[in-house]
Motif scaffolding. Structure first.
Motif, PDB file in Angstrom:
ATOM      1  N   ALA A 188       0.824  -1.214   0.000  1.00 47.47           N
ATOM      2  CA  ALA A 188       0.000   0.000   0.000  1.00 47.47           C
ATOM      3  C   ALA A 188       0.856   1.261   0.000  1.00 47.47           C
ATOM      4  N   VAL A 189       1.942   1.275   0.769  1.00 47.04           N
ATOM      5  CA  VAL A 189       2.810   2.453   0.817  1.00 47.04           C
ATOM      6  C   VAL A 189       3.526   2.636  -0.522  1.00 47.04           C
ATOM      7  N   ALA A 190       3.938   1.525  -1.130  1.00 49.71           N
ATOM      8  CA  ALA A 190       4.597   1.612  -2.441  1.00 49.71           C
ATOM      9  C   ALA A 190       3.658   2.213  -3.486  1.00 49.71           C
ATOM     10  N   ALA A 191       2.352   1.918  -3.360  1.00 47.85           N
ATOM     11  CA  ALA A 191       1.373   2.496  -4.287  1.00 47.85           C
ATOM     12  C   ALA A 191       1.167   3.985  -4.015  1.00 47.85           C
ATOM     13  N   LEU A 192       1.163   4.367  -2.726  1.00 47.16           N
ATOM     14  CA  LEU A 192       0.942   5.768  -2.370  1.00 47.16           C
ATOM     15  C   LEU A 192       2.143   6.656  -2.706  1.00 47.16           C
ATOM     16  N   TRP A 196       9.319   6.583  -3.969  1.00 49.06           N
ATOM     17  CA  TRP A 196      10.180   5.925  -2.980  1.00 49.06           C
ATOM     18  C   TRP A 196      10.357   4.464  -3.394  1.00 49.06           C
ATOM     19  N   HIS A 197      11.588   3.980  -3.323  1.00 48.38           N
ATOM     20  CA  HIS A 197      11.882   2.602  -3.704  1.00 48.38           C
ATOM     21  C   HIS A 197      12.228   1.772  -2.471  1.00 48.38           C
ATOM     22  N   THR A 218       5.742  -7.539  -6.934  1.00 46.96           N
ATOM     23  CA  THR A 218       5.465  -7.304  -8.353  1.00 46.96           C
ATOM     24  C   THR A 218       5.527  -5.819  -8.713  1.00 46.96           C
ATOM     25  N   ARG A 219       5.611  -4.948  -7.720  1.00 45.44           N
ATOM     26  CA  ARG A 219       5.648  -3.506  -7.989  1.00 45.44           C
ATOM     27  C   ARG A 219       7.041  -3.082  -8.461  1.00 45.44           C
ATOM     28  N   PRO A 220       7.098  -2.138  -9.386  1.00 46.78           N
ATOM     29  CA  PRO A 220       8.407  -1.710  -9.911  1.00 46.78           C
ATOM     30  C   PRO A 220       9.263  -0.972  -8.887  1.00 46.78           C
ATOM     31  N   ASN A 221       8.656  -0.470  -7.813  1.00 50.78           N
ATOM     32  CA  ASN A 221       9.438   0.240  -6.799  1.00 50.78           C
ATOM     33  C   ASN A 221       9.640  -0.583  -5.532  1.00 50.78           C
ATOM     34  N   VAL A 222       9.496  -1.911  -5.636  1.00 46.56           N
ATOM     35  CA  VAL A 222       9.824  -2.815  -4.531  1.00 46.56           C
ATOM     36  C   VAL A 222      10.861  -3.804  -5.051  1.00 46.56           C
ATOM     37  N   HIS A 223      12.028  -3.831  -4.409  1.00 46.50           N
ATOM     38  CA  HIS A 223      13.169  -4.606  -4.898  1.00 46.50           C
ATOM     39  C   HIS A 223      13.604  -5.608  -3.830  1.00 46.50           C
ATOM     40  N   PHE A 224      13.563  -6.877  -4.171  1.00 42.83           N
ATOM     41  CA  PHE A 224      13.973  -7.951  -3.262  1.00 42.83           C
ATOM     42  C   PHE A 224      15.380  -8.400  -3.647  1.00 42.83           C
ATOM     43  N   LEU A 225      16.344  -8.237  -2.733  1.00 47.42           N
ATOM     44  CA  LEU A 225      17.738  -8.575  -3.019  1.00 47.42           C
ATOM     45  C   LEU A 225      18.157  -9.916  -2.437  1.00 47.42           C
ATOM     46  N   LEU A 285      13.063   8.661  19.143  1.00 47.00           N
ATOM     47  CA  LEU A 285      14.158   8.219  18.282  1.00 47.00           C
ATOM     48  C   LEU A 285      13.699   7.744  16.911  1.00 47.00           C
ATOM     49  N   PHE A 286      12.379   7.663  16.668  1.00 46.29           N
ATOM     50  CA  PHE A 286      11.904   7.167  15.380  1.00 46.29           C
ATOM     51  C   PHE A 286      10.571   7.808  15.037  1.00 46.29           C
ATOM     52  N   LEU A 287      10.153   7.638  13.789  1.00 46.65           N
ATOM     53  CA  LEU A 287       8.860   8.131  13.329  1.00 46.65           C
ATOM     54  C   LEU A 287       7.860   6.987  13.412  1.00 46.65           C
ATOM     55  N   HIS A 288       6.823   7.194  14.200  1.00 49.53           N
ATOM     56  CA  HIS A 288       5.800   6.172  14.383  1.00 49.53           C
ATOM     57  C   HIS A 288       4.759   6.299  13.280  1.00 49.53           C
ATOM     58  N   ALA A 289       4.384   5.182  12.668  1.00 46.81           N
ATOM     59  CA  ALA A 289       3.444   5.205  11.543  1.00 46.81           C
ATOM     60  C   ALA A 289       2.299   4.246  11.792  1.00 46.81           C
ATOM     61  N   GLU A 290       1.085   4.753  11.631  1.00 50.52           N
ATOM     62  CA  GLU A 290      -0.109   3.913  11.713  1.00 50.52           C
ATOM     63  C   GLU A 290      -0.734   3.815  10.325  1.00 50.52           C
ATOM     64  N   GLY A 291      -0.773   2.629   9.775  1.00 49.72           N
ATOM     65  CA  GLY A 291      -1.392   2.423   8.479  1.00 49.72           C
ATOM     66  C   GLY A 291      -0.563   2.996   7.336  1.00 49.72           C
ATOM     67  N   ALA A 292      -1.027   2.749   6.112  1.00 50.55           N
ATOM     68  CA  ALA A 292      -0.299   3.186   4.928  1.00 50.55           C
ATOM     69  C   ALA A 292      -0.196   4.707   4.852  1.00 50.55           C
ATOM     70  N   ASP A 293      -1.280   5.416   5.199  1.00 47.72           N
ATOM     71  CA  ASP A 293      -1.244   6.879   5.154  1.00 47.72           C
ATOM     72  C   ASP A 293      -0.217   7.437   6.131  1.00 47.72           C
ATOM     73  N   GLY A 294      -0.177   6.849   7.338  1.00 46.04           N
ATOM     74  CA  GLY A 294       0.796   7.304   8.325  1.00 46.04           C
ATOM     75  C   GLY A 294       2.220   7.038   7.882  1.00 46.04           C
ATOM     76  N   PHE A 295       2.428   5.890   7.240  1.00 48.47           N
ATOM     77  CA  PHE A 295       3.766   5.551   6.752  1.00 48.47           C
ATOM     78  C   PHE A 295       4.171   6.509   5.640  1.00 48.47           C
ATOM     79  N   ALA A 296       3.252   6.780   4.723  1.00 49.34           N
ATOM     80  CA  ALA A 296       3.537   7.697   3.626  1.00 49.34           C
ATOM     81  C   ALA A 296       3.848   9.098   4.146  1.00 49.34           C
ATOM     82  N   HIS A 297       3.108   9.529   5.171  1.00 46.09           N
ATOM     83  CA  HIS A 297       3.370  10.842   5.766  1.00 46.09           C
ATOM     84  C   HIS A 297       4.771  10.876   6.383  1.00 46.09           C
TER      85      HIS A 297
END
Length: 341
Positions: A188-192, A196-197, A218-225, A285-297
């Motif tokens: 969801a965050v990759a879509a929003l 960002w990769h 399967t998203r072009p901005n998600v890379h599994f190494l 010490l970190f940014l707390h994120a709730e849900g995809a919108d919070g992560f995107a913010h």
């Protein structure tokens, strides 16, 4: 069983027959064989395979009343064969919440182990609170820590395989198991935020070899190494613009303290994390994120240059090193070893 399992079995047989190895002064390592199941006859056989081998090595090395330090409650049936002078139970995860593990067997063994243990160390507040009911007055909370010097390496150039991945990059390093990592959130965050990769480093489906491939890959901005050696991880972290802890909410993650937290901070990466009770005391010490919108913010905040104070983050990581935790455990062991009135 998969091909990877067969390779691990072969390596374990090889190590088992190698005998005790001196790896550093006063540090010997043995790798006894054990069957990976649980039940009365398996426990009896493992006691002979493991406990007798360890006890025999301890006698040959001249150990007297050894400190037996265990992580797995199912070892409780082997303890007395080791003639321990002191038993330390180190609880680092909610083992009964791992898929495929018998929660009832773990809980029963853990109750017995806590009755026997002279000292219990737990890595998260949730584990500490639960185990205090089983071993009152003997449970101590010590979080997971970091090898600060290993991860604080700003001199290392990012590896070449990151060059083809556009910036900004947000990365995750660790076990990519779906009972830990919230792949739907990553998707969801990759879509929003398609600019960002995501860079995912680790074993996909660790402990869950039959789990499906996450849709986010399967998203072009998600890379599994895939997995990377421990020595190479600091260089990869240097190539991230942010580091992520996108953990699922369940009984397992509620009791975990992610080792990656202080590793990320030591590397100087701004951290975005979903709600984890173990990190509540480290909110500055970190940014707390709730849900995809919070992560995107949170990603927007980092891109705008608004992030937790780097100096405070580095100081916290430096303070939570292995030397500190081993000093604390040594102090607790000495206190637990004193004769009781």
């Amino acid at each position: 069983a998969h091909g990877r399992d067969l390779g691990r079995i072969a390596r374990r047989f090889k190590r088992a027959w190698a005998g005790a190895r001196l790896v550093r002064p006063n540090l010997w390592v043995i790798a006894p064989l054990a069957l990976p199941w649980h039940g009365p006859w398996v426990n009896r056989l493992n006691r002979r395979l493991v406990a007798s081998r360890v006890a025999g090595a301890a006698r040959r090395l001249g150990f007297d009343r050894p400190l037996v330090w265990v992580y797995n409650p199912l070892t409780v049936d082997w303890l007395e064969a080791l003639a321990p002078g002191l038993v330390l139970y180190h609880a680092v995860d909610e083992l009964g919440a791992i898929p495929g593990v018998s929660a009832a067997a773990i809980r029963t063994a853990e109750e017995r182990l806590c009755q026997r243990a002279d000292l219990v160390v737990a890595t998260s507040p949730v584990l500490t609170g639960r185990l205090e009911g089983l071993a009152p007055g003997r449970v101590h909370h010590l979080p997971n820590v970091v090898d600060y010097g290993h991860f604080a390496r700003p001199d290392l150039a990012a590896p070449a395989d990151l060059d083809c991945i556009p910036r900004p990059r947000i990365g995750f390093v660790g076990a990519l198991a779906d009972y830990k990592v919230d792949f739907a959130l990553i998707d969801a965050v990759a879509a929003l935020r398609p600019d960002w990769h995501w860079v995912l480093i680790g074993q996909l489906g660790e402990g869950q070899p039959d789990s499906p491939v996450p849709a986010c890959l399967t998203r072009p901005n998600v890379h599994f190494l895939g997995p990377r050696p421990y020595d190479a991880v600091p260089a990869y972290l240097n190539g991230f613009d942010a580091a992520a802890l996108p953990m699922r909410r369940n009984a397992y993650t509620a009791a975990m303290f992610p080792m990656k937290f202080f590793e990320y901070l030591a590397a100087g990466r701004p951290v975005i994390a979903t709600q984890l009770p173990s990190l509540d005391g480290y909110r500055p010490l970190f940014l707390h994120a709730e849900g995809a919108d919070g992560f995107a913010h949170a990603l927007d905040e980092i891109r705008a240059g608004r992030r937790p104070d780097p100096a405070a983050c580095a100081a916290a990581a430096r303070a939570h090193g292995w030397e500190w935790r081993m000093g604390e455990i040594n102090r607790l062991v000495m206190l637990a070893s004193r004769p009781r009135d």
